[in-house]
Design a protein around this motif. Sequence first.
Motif, PDB file in Angstrom:
ATOM      1  N   ARG A  32      15.118   9.111  -9.269  1.00  0.00           N
ATOM      2  CA  ARG A  32      16.144   9.059  -8.242  1.00  0.00           C
ATOM      3  C   ARG A  32      17.539   9.216  -8.841  1.00  0.00           C
ATOM      4  NH1 ARG A  32      14.883   3.027  -7.612  1.00  0.00           N
ATOM      5  NH2 ARG A  32      16.614   2.067  -8.680  1.00  0.00           N
ATOM      6  N   ALA A  84       9.865   1.863  11.747  1.00  0.00           N
ATOM      7  CA  ALA A  84       9.963   3.177  11.096  1.00  0.00           C
ATOM      8  C   ALA A  84       9.357   4.263  11.981  1.00  0.00           C
ATOM      9  CB  ALA A  84       9.259   3.147   9.746  1.00  0.00           C
ATOM     10  N   ASP A 135       3.808  11.270   4.960  1.00  0.00           N
ATOM     11  CA  ASP A 135       5.118  10.667   4.736  1.00  0.00           C
ATOM     12  C   ASP A 135       4.945   9.278   4.119  1.00  0.00           C
ATOM     13  OD1 ASP A 135       7.664   9.803   4.690  1.00  0.00           O
ATOM     14  OD2 ASP A 135       8.098  10.179   6.805  1.00  0.00           O
ATOM     15  N   THR A 156       7.021   7.362   2.654  1.00  0.00           N
ATOM     16  CA  THR A 156       8.083   6.366   2.846  1.00  0.00           C
ATOM     17  C   THR A 156       7.879   5.626   4.166  1.00  0.00           C
ATOM     18  OG1 THR A 156       9.438   8.073   3.847  1.00  0.00           O
ATOM     19  CG2 THR A 156       9.819   7.606   1.513  1.00  0.00           C
ATOM     20  N   LYS A 157       7.171   6.282   5.079  1.00  0.00           N
ATOM     21  CA  LYS A 157       7.026   5.730   6.414  1.00  0.00           C
ATOM     22  C   LYS A 157       5.780   4.837   6.509  1.00  0.00           C
ATOM     23  CE  LYS A 157       7.306   7.799  10.929  1.00  0.00           C
ATOM     24  NZ  LYS A 157       7.200   9.057  11.652  1.00  0.00           N
ATOM     25  N   LYS A 168       1.420   4.168   4.962  1.00  0.00           N
ATOM     26  CA  LYS A 168       0.594   3.908   3.796  1.00  0.00           C
ATOM     27  C   LYS A 168      -0.520   4.947   3.724  1.00  0.00           C
ATOM     28  CE  LYS A 168       2.853   0.152   3.109  1.00  0.00           C
ATOM     29  NZ  LYS A 168       3.718   0.002   1.926  1.00  0.00           N
TER      30      LYS A 168
END
Lengths: 323, 663
Positions: free
Chosen positions: A318, B340, B397, B399-400, B402
């Motif tokens: 990052r 989310a 996704d 980040t959204k 699992k």
Amino acid sequence: MQEMIKERVLTLINEGAADRVLAWETGEFFYDRTPKFFDKNNVNDLKYDSFCGANVTKYLIAEMPKEGKTIVLVKPCDSYSLNQLCTEHRVNREKVYALGVGCRGKIDVEKLRTMGIKGITAITEEGDTLTVSTLYGEKKVARKDALLDKCLCCKGKEHKGVDEVIGDSEETSVGDKFEMVAKLEAMTPDERFEFWRGELSKCIRCNACRNVCPACSCIKCVFDNPKSGVDNKAAADDFEENMFHIIRAYHVAGRCTDCGECSRVCPQGIPLHLLNRKMIKDINELYGDYQAGAEIGQRHPLTDYTLSDDEPSVVHERGGANA
Amino acid sequence: MQRIGVFVCWCGSNIAATVDVKAVAEAAKHEPGVVFSTDYQYMCSENGQAMIREAIKEHRLTGVVICSCSPRMHEATFRKTAVSAGLNPYMVEIANIREQCSWIHKDMAEGTEKAIILARAAIAKVHLNAPLVAGTSPVTKRALVIGGGIAGIQTALDIADAGFEVDIVEKAPTIGGRMAQLDKTFPTLDCSACILTPKMVDAAQHEKINIISYAELDSLSGFVGNFTAKIRKKARFIDETKCTGCGICTEKCPSRKGLNDFNMGLNTRGAVYIPFAQAIPNVAVIDSAQCIHFRTGKCGLCEKNCSAGAIKFDQKDEILEREYGAIVVATGFKPIDASAFNEYAYSDSPDVVTSLEFERIMNAAGPTKGKLVRPSDGKHPHEIVFIQCVGSRCTEDATKGKPYCSKICCMYTAKHAMLVREKYPDVKVHVFYIDARTPGKNFDEFYRRAVEQYDVDYIKGMVGKVSVEQDHLHVQGSDLINNEQIHINADMVVLATAIEPDPTARALGTMLTASMDTNDFFTEAHPKLRPVESPTAGVFLSGVAQGPKDIPETVAQAGAAAAKVIGLLCKNELTCNPCVAHANEALCNGCSQCERVCPYGAITYEDKEVRSPEFRGIKRIAVVNGAICQGCGACTVTCPSGAMDLKGFSNSQIMAEVDAICR
């Protein structure tokens, strides 16, 4: 300032607060300033002026077994080295009286020579101008053009953790200390390899960098230890020779205060401090800004873990801790 | 000079199919020090071991190299074989030519070449091996269970029943965990509280179990059999020994705006509260952030009304230092944050709820006293849509959601659907699902009952969007079987949110040096053969902390973890690992770098008189406690002067291996 220092040192010794002082004396040439211990009998020979670039703190290590207390003169940058040595238990802070001395940057005579000034016989300073007397006449030089490189990216004129400060300081930092590191990072791996091969091929293994480095304080260096498996390799071929500097950079990573002594003493002019500075830049990016030697007892990020530490690869992805 | 024997295993065809074992044995013969080399189908078999024993005696071997599977599999086996032939067990080295070679290569020539190189490295290392003798360390006969949900309670009960003391450390004010929040349980539809609370009472009354509630592990040092834990008992501002749990304070408290965590924030509670009626311990707790007394210094109504004099506004966090032989991690889970998933309008409408919220709505002790009403207006709903896999199996996704299947959602959604249809036959129930996963005893029968008996409308497909319209929710989804778009005007939408490890798990994993996967579930020592042990000795796993599982599986695993703990605590002493670090006094600078990287606190410093060519006099040097050192080697790589070295894995042994590989 020199006279004020001598007077204060004498008072401290006479009061019984200390037994000796670690400072500088004049060496072979008029601009040479060599580390030396003085007692009250010869303290008059103590020198403190614009040539005292040398960091003397490392000499305290050998002094530790002796009875009594030692006054050490420290410039702001030297105070970091002293703290780091105390953190590593190489110097016992209780046996040291740290006398901070003001600093407005130290003069690099080599720099004057590279300006083409030859046959230097004396240098006097008045404000921001140096008058250089040479065999061929006088030359005026702006003081800032003759400062040591390490003074141009000074960490600041605050003495860290000293017992008292004598004399005033002036800021000398003019630029971003990571500028050259960033340039190296921007090179392709091949270009960077060529750069370092070029620089490190100049090394004559005089060990000056190792001997002056306050972080290189091992009683027996791995390069002097036949059992370490690296001692002879460093001399085996010309790349192993380069490994000496790479291994050294790793050994001082996280502990290097960026005092710049390695580059200052290198007779071949290798910019060794850039290796250390790259490590410092990486540490800052991975774990947040860190300055070795800012105080005694610090835990440097490479030998410390906190429950919230991220994996380096994650931080790297990052783009650093500050991203 | 060592006399080395090399034994190359075929592992049936596991190795022999991709590595020319005869060529490896032949190549090893030409390595310095090798006096005997052979190959055999299964070295770990009794015949194979007998061959090793005979060779050790016949050829007077001083070192043995086994080219076989990973040392994690059979190192212990072959060490025992060596011991039975009179050789020190640490004179055995394993060259892993299976996991690190035959299994990852397809080409015989390549595989063989690599196997020869790996054998060469092991031979080079054995040359520098020295016999090591293991010491012993005592075992503290008490276990620590972290987490007081059903997993922790069951583990603690089983350990305590075997006669060992157990402390349960629970971060909430009461034990019970997630199961206490559930209404009914699948596949039997019995009441969750009815089967959980007797276990909670059993734990509370067990003379060997000590419940430390509202507490968290602060730090941990030591090693298997000898852990020292510092436990922070958070101030609850109530004297636990005096509080009778009468609840008068909770009624008198004028600050009523705290969200009730137990009811998933669907209603409020006072600043002083008892989480639920059957809480254990049945002791109140004051939320100091909400309490008027803590904010203004005034009020104190609870104090005035407490006849037991249990209110202690000046209570401070307390640190308990306790010693344990074993630790069980039972930290459980939480549902992921549904906000989310904007497409399901969770943040936009109170009528879109998560399954755990729905569980509270259906529960008689919940915010609606068990009456199914819409949270927005309290009206009876007529049509409910359940959406499966909200955040589970979400690979696109990360980040959204699992990537894993949360395992329990298919079953609890069938349960919810059935409960609604049972109690309110007028309510239409639709379930959007990707796959209905029902592998478990009586699970598929349960799901089929929902479809066949209760007429729940199962639609294979996902919901694309839920939009809030005047008095209803517009659900737009796809039916993959009929290949059509579906529009439903629903009164409520229930999201089967994925479950994730409790947020405290990551920090705890670091503290315990217990490894975790990328999803923060604790890793088991072996996915099949050691499922309840963590790779860190003395740390065991129970419940969802290790991976998603339902209540029956959790209870089974809790019992298994308890059995492992009992097996450990039964022993009076443990054999230590002799592969520990030690400092070379002549080289050590006493700089403290090693102490700082040691995760076990095994290193201390001593001022010692040292006489070496470089130094004479007293100096500070590192001393390693061999009983605490786990041989991780962090100190050896940190030491700038090379003073630290690891027995059995010395710097010179590792360099010899590298040199042999690079030769």
